[in-house]
Design an enzyme around this catalytic site. Structure first.
Site, PDB file in Angstrom:
ATOM      1  N   ASP A 228      -5.433   6.951   7.138  1.00 28.52           N
ATOM      2  CA  ASP A 228      -6.740   7.494   6.761  1.00 28.52           C
ATOM      3  C   ASP A 228      -7.782   6.381   6.683  1.00 28.52           C
ATOM      4  OD1 ASP A 228      -5.825   6.292   4.443  1.00 28.52           O
ATOM      5  OD2 ASP A 228      -5.928   8.099   3.210  1.00 28.52           O
ATOM      6  N   SER A 229      -7.343   5.139   6.911  1.00 29.17           N
ATOM      7  CA  SER A 229      -8.276   4.025   7.077  1.00 29.17           C
ATOM      8  C   SER A 229      -9.148   4.223   8.315  1.00 29.17           C
ATOM      9  CB  SER A 229      -7.518   2.699   7.184  1.00 29.17           C
ATOM     10  OG  SER A 229      -6.472   2.774   8.135  1.00 29.17           O
TER      11      SER A 229
ATOM     12  N   ASP B 224      -1.109   9.659   8.034  1.00 25.88           N
ATOM     13  CA  ASP B 224      -1.499   9.864   6.638  1.00 25.88           C
ATOM     14  C   ASP B 224      -1.940  11.303   6.402  1.00 25.88           C
ATOM     15  OD1 ASP B 224      -1.110   7.530   5.192  1.00 25.88           O
ATOM     16  OD2 ASP B 224      -3.031   6.659   5.759  1.00 25.88           O
TER      17      ASP B 224
ATOM     18  N   LYS C  16       2.710  10.368   5.734  1.00 24.87           N
ATOM     19  CA  LYS C  16       2.652   9.455   4.592  1.00 24.87           C
ATOM     20  C   LYS C  16       1.770  10.041   3.498  1.00 24.87           C
ATOM     21  CE  LYS C  16       0.457   5.358   4.696  1.00 24.87           C
ATOM     22  NZ  LYS C  16      -0.473   5.459   3.536  1.00 24.87           N
TER      23      LYS C  16
ATOM     24  N   GLU D 209       0.329   9.307  -0.646  1.00 25.04           N
ATOM     25  CA  GLU D 209       0.141   8.341  -1.723  1.00 25.04           C
ATOM     26  C   GLU D 209       0.527   8.965  -3.059  1.00 25.04           C
ATOM     27  OE1 GLU D 209      -3.818   6.782  -1.725  1.00 25.04           O
ATOM     28  OE2 GLU D 209      -3.755   6.182   0.378  1.00 25.04           O
TER      29      GLU D 209
ATOM     30  N   GLU E 158       1.586  -1.630  -1.503  1.00 26.07           N
ATOM     31  CA  GLU E 158       0.321  -2.297  -1.190  1.00 26.07           C
ATOM     32  C   GLU E 158      -0.216  -3.087  -2.372  1.00 26.07           C
ATOM     33  OE1 GLU E 158      -4.155  -1.438   0.652  1.00 26.07           O
ATOM     34  OE2 GLU E 158      -2.660   0.170   0.601  1.00 26.07           O
TER      35      GLU E 158
END
Length: 315
Positions: free
Chosen positions: A95-96, A134, A164, A166, A233
């Site tokens: 999502d970056s 993501d 992925k 979070e 991270e």
């Protein structure tokens, strides 16, 4: 193997191209063709020779064999083609993309539709690497049912190999549901960018004993829930090493030291495509900002002077 021929665009290690060759094969003149085994020997230094698709079981085997896992982000077909050909094990459609491709200040604005667009492009290019996408902010936090609908939509609409998410214990039920449905899941702990407003920035996480203990508990919970990998991270290296030793799933570090099972970086950062982002954990492997600006500058100059196109570049 010697009966099979493929196009050979290989450049020699230093200056000149391979001599031109023509061969009449299968009713066609094939330009600059060589036997397949010789092609791979020539290209070995910069093109992967292992074209077997990396799978989730393969990543697990790499964990136990001690074979380090390489991972880079990508968001488009062309870049993913280069990264995949270079032999990276995993490609993260992060999502970056919200920052790198759209210029947003954080990852929060990107949508499921936008992630599907980027991930579909990457999957078309990835013949070797395992592709992870993501799940964007808001696509799995509302409810387990909502998360399942969005996850299935992403998997069906892109062809990625895994998703992925979070978070730790707070999303365990969702992780279990996805895994039970046959969707491989990669966790993400430590600095989780979707929680930037909660953290108040992008600083080092797990500096206190309480937060470090929770990080360990979250990692173990994700492992038990069936995650095949967990991204760690921006956490202390010693903590990342401790977690790596406790988990049966692979750990992928970014700003977490070199004792994790693998590493991930944003491709535009490690290739030096920008000048403003220089965290401690980043190693630049090229200066594409300089290379690209100089090349564009030369192009502009050639157009302005009518040097481009010349007679040989005209029909």
């Amino acid at each position: 193997m010697s009966d099979f021929y493929i196009w050979h665009f290989a450049q020699k290690r230093h200056e000149s191209y391979q001599p031109l060759h023509y061969k009449y094969k299968f009713g066609l003149f094939v330009y600059n063709c060589v036997p397949l085994h010789k092609f791979f020997k020539t290209m070995a230094e910069y093109l992967t020779t292992d074209k077997k698709k990396v799978t989730v079981p393969h990543i697990k085997k790499m964990k136990f064999s001690g074979d380090k896992i390489s991972m880079l982000t990508s968001y488009d077909f062309t870049t993913a083609s280069i990264i995949d050909a270079a032999g990276v094990d995993m490609i993260l459609v992060g999502d970056s993309a919200s920052n790198v491709m759209a210029g947003n200040v954080d990852t929060l604005p990107i949508t499921v539709d936008e992630m599907i667009y980027h991930a579909r492009s990457v999957v078309r290019a990835a013949r070797h690497a395992l592709v992870v996408c993501d799940m964007p902010f808001g696509s799995y936090q509302v409810s387990r049912e909502d998360a399942m609908r969005n996850a299935v939509r992403i998997m069906k609409g892109t062809g990625v190999d895994a998703l992925k998410l979070e978070g730790g214990i707070e999303i365990i039920d969702t992780v279990k549901s996805l895994v039970a449905a046959g969707i491989p899941v990669c966790g993400h702990l430590g600095l989780t960018p979707q929680s930037v407003n909660k953290f108040g920035g992008y600083g080092l996480r797990a500096k206190t004993e309480a937060e470090a203990d929770k990080l360990v508990s979250d990692a173990e919970a994700l492992d038990t829930a069936g995650c095949f990998a967990v991204v760690l991270e921006k956490v202390p290296a010693i903590l990342a090493e401790k977690i790596t030793g406790k988990l049966s799933c692979a750990t992928i570090g970014i700003g977490a030291g070199n004792r994790t099972d693998g590493q991930v970086l944003v491709y535009s950062d490690m290739l030096g495509m920008n000048r403003g982002f220089c965290p401690k954990f980043l190693r630049r492997y090229a200066d594409l900002y300089k290379i690209m600006t100089e090349a564009v500058g030369r192009y502009v100059a050639d157009v302005k002077s009518s040097d481009f196109p010349n007679s040989e570049e005209s029909y």
